[in-house]
Design a protein around this motif. Structure first.
Motif, PDB file in Angstrom:
ATOM      1  N   LYS A   1       2.342  -5.788   4.827  1.00 34.01           N
ATOM      2  CA  LYS A   1       0.958  -6.025   3.922  1.00 34.01           C
ATOM      3  C   LYS A   1       0.972  -5.118   2.559  1.00 34.01           C
ATOM      4  O   LYS A   1       1.490  -4.019   2.592  1.00 34.01           O
ATOM      5  CB  LYS A   1      -0.046  -5.402   4.768  1.00 34.01           C
TER       6      LYS A   1
ATOM      7  N   TYR B   1      -1.472  -4.070  -0.441  1.00 32.15           N
ATOM      8  CA  TYR B   1      -3.070  -3.986  -0.690  1.00 32.15           C
ATOM      9  C   TYR B   1      -2.918  -3.980  -2.445  1.00 32.15           C
ATOM     10  O   TYR B   1      -2.169  -3.456  -2.904  1.00 32.15           O
ATOM     11  CB  TYR B   1      -3.563  -2.728  -0.060  1.00 32.15           C
TER      12      TYR B   1
ATOM     13  N   THR C   1      -5.639  -3.955  -5.851  1.00 31.71           N
ATOM     14  CA  THR C   1      -6.758  -3.957  -6.529  1.00 31.71           C
ATOM     15  C   THR C   1      -6.496  -3.967  -8.063  1.00 31.71           C
ATOM     16  O   THR C   1      -5.448  -3.685  -8.528  1.00 31.71           O
ATOM     17  CB  THR C   1      -7.745  -2.621  -6.338  1.00 31.71           C
TER      18      THR C   1
ATOM     19  N   SER D   1     -10.435   3.853  -7.401  1.00 38.82           N
ATOM     20  CA  SER D   1      -9.838   2.756  -6.989  1.00 38.82           C
ATOM     21  C   SER D   1      -8.420   3.243  -6.278  1.00 38.82           C
ATOM     22  O   SER D   1      -7.939   2.739  -5.391  1.00 38.82           O
ATOM     23  CB  SER D   1      -9.572   1.912  -8.004  1.00 38.82           C
TER      24      SER D   1
ATOM     25  N   LYS E   1      -9.372   4.535  -3.186  1.00 39.92           N
ATOM     26  CA  LYS E   1      -9.661   3.221  -2.275  1.00 39.92           C
ATOM     27  C   LYS E   1      -8.316   2.765  -1.938  1.00 39.92           C
ATOM     28  O   LYS E   1      -8.222   2.446  -0.476  1.00 39.92           O
ATOM     29  CB  LYS E   1     -10.608   2.540  -3.017  1.00 39.92           C
ATOM     30  N   ILE E   2      -7.481   2.418  -2.372  1.00 42.60           N
ATOM     31  CA  ILE E   2      -6.262   1.739  -2.102  1.00 42.60           C
ATOM     32  C   ILE E   2      -5.363   2.775  -0.847  1.00 42.60           C
ATOM     33  O   ILE E   2      -4.714   2.152  -0.318  1.00 42.60           O
ATOM     34  CB  ILE E   2      -5.432   1.122  -3.320  1.00 42.60           C
TER      35      ILE E   2
ATOM     36  N   GLU F   1      -6.728   4.767   0.928  1.00 42.99           N
ATOM     37  CA  GLU F   1      -7.493   4.833   2.533  1.00 42.99           C
ATOM     38  C   GLU F   1      -7.135   3.590   3.018  1.00 42.99           C
ATOM     39  O   GLU F   1      -7.310   3.274   4.234  1.00 42.99           O
ATOM     40  CB  GLU F   1      -9.066   4.999   1.881  1.00 42.99           C
ATOM     41  N   ALA F   2      -7.031   2.375   2.007  1.00 43.99           N
ATOM     42  CA  ALA F   2      -6.965   1.141   2.887  1.00 43.99           C
ATOM     43  C   ALA F   2      -5.482   0.931   3.559  1.00 43.99           C
ATOM     44  O   ALA F   2      -5.588   0.368   4.470  1.00 43.99           O
ATOM     45  CB  ALA F   2      -6.823   0.099   1.861  1.00 43.99           C
TER      46      ALA F   2
ATOM     47  N   GLY G   1      -4.933   3.201   5.744  1.00 49.41           N
ATOM     48  CA  GLY G   1      -5.167   3.657   7.167  1.00 49.41           C
ATOM     49  C   GLY G   1      -4.246   4.663   7.893  1.00 49.41           C
ATOM     50  O   GLY G   1      -4.140   4.690   8.832  1.00 49.41           O
TER      51      GLY G   1
ATOM     52  N   GLU H   1      -6.475  -8.162  -1.080  1.00 48.37           N
ATOM     53  CA  GLU H   1      -7.161  -7.645  -2.337  1.00 48.37           C
ATOM     54  C   GLU H   1      -8.306  -6.813  -1.607  1.00 48.37           C
ATOM     55  O   GLU H   1      -8.971  -7.445  -0.690  1.00 48.37           O
ATOM     56  CB  GLU H   1      -7.350  -8.756  -3.071  1.00 48.37           C
ATOM     57  N   ILE H   2      -8.377  -5.869  -2.012  1.00 56.66           N
ATOM     58  CA  ILE H   2      -9.689  -4.933  -1.947  1.00 56.66           C
ATOM     59  C   ILE H   2     -10.555  -4.811  -2.856  1.00 56.66           C
ATOM     60  O   ILE H   2     -10.205  -4.965  -4.082  1.00 56.66           O
ATOM     61  CB  ILE H   2      -8.946  -3.727  -1.419  1.00 56.66           C
TER      62      ILE H   2
END
Length: 294
Positions: A3, A5, A7, A14, A17-18, A20-21, A23, A293-294
């Motif tokens: 995967k 990710y 943005t 951002s 945020k990415i 954190e995506a 995980g 895409e987030i």
């Protein structure tokens, strides 16, 4: 399939945020591997963009000295450039990892390298963020996560060893040896794989993020770095460095910006795209990915 990710937005929020995506809960002492940028360059990742993420993780900016003559080939000069570029103001400051020596780590089943030499300071970090700036490169075609993990984490002598495709680890000799371009690209992949194996073997963690802004055909290591040649593309992140670099290449190739032709020419002139296929061949990661895409 790995995967990746993505943005389109390039802001401090951002970037967090990415991260954190992905995980991943990064544990212990966190090193953030970025290029501090040669004195005179302008495309390096700026403190305003990466500072909030580095602060959030109490991270330390980690670097190694350059093999080429310049303003970053000694720890004293390198730290001055890092300070001038604002990196000492964020997180836990800056460490030049080969300031106190280097360690030799194995290259498993390499065609060109028998070992890799990385900054001794790398030993103390439990978790790593490979935070790359996506751009061109005069010798590698392009620079992103794989270059940041190979040349970037190598000590000054280690850089010489990679650049010479295993012929010498003397920075005074490496620029005069002869080699095939494809061998250099493969040597970078082998060094990146050695770092990945070292991380796994020592129960450390690593994640990969590439910021695709200020995209110049020149690297941040170029004191005379040219202006961007195309639009910003966004930020990508993955647990797989091969997938992340492949996504960057694919976005360059698929861009509607006319300037992307200059980037494609720079990459292919140096056989840069070979790094992902060879890295996949030696088991570092996959060129096949799912873009989220987030």
């Amino acid at each position: 399939m790995s995967k990746v990710y993505f943005t389109k937005e390039i802001t401090e929020d951002s970037l967090i945020k990415i991260y954190e995506a992905l995980g991943v809960d990064l544990k212990g002492k966190v090193g953030v591997k970025v290029s501090t940028g040669e004195a005179g360059s302008k495309g390096y990742l700026k403190k305003e963009l990466i500072g909030p993420l580095v602060n959030k993780l109490n991270g330390t900016i980690i670097e190694c000295n350059t093999a080429y003559p310049g303003k970053r080939n000694t720890a004293i000069d390198h730290l001055k450039v890092a300070k001038d570029h604002g990196f000492t103001e964020i997180g836990e400051g800056v460490e030049i990892m080969d300031a106190e020596g280097e360690i030799k780590i194995p290259v498993k089943n390499g065609k060109h390298l028998e070992y890799d030499l990385i900054g001794k300071g790398f030993e103390k970090y439990d978790s790593i963020i490979n935070l790359a700036h996506g751009k061109g490169h005069a010798m590698g075609g392009f620079g992103a996560n794989l270059k940041n993990q190979s040349i970037g984490i190598a000590s000054r002598n280690g850089k010489a060893y990679i650049h010479s495709c295993g012929q010498t680890d003397d920075p005074n000799e490496c620029w005069s040896v002869q080699y095939e371009q494809k061998d250099f690209i493969e040597s970078m992949a082998e060094a990146a794989k050695a770092v990945s194996d070292y991380i796994k073997d020592n129960n450390k963690q690593i994640i990969y993020i590439t910021v695709m802004n200020a995209i110049s055909v020149d690297c941040d290591c170029d004191a005379h770095q040219g202006d961007p040649v195309m639009e910003d593309l966004g930020i990508i992140a993955s647990l797989d460095p091969v997938a992340n670099d492949q996504a960057f290449i694919d976005m360059l190739w698929n861009s509607a910006d006319p300037g992307h032709v200059k980037m494609m020419e720079r990459v292919d002139r140096q056989e840069g795209r070979h790094i992902t296929e060879y890295a996949e061949e030696i088991g570092l990661g996959s060129t096949k990915y799912e873009l989220v895409e987030i």
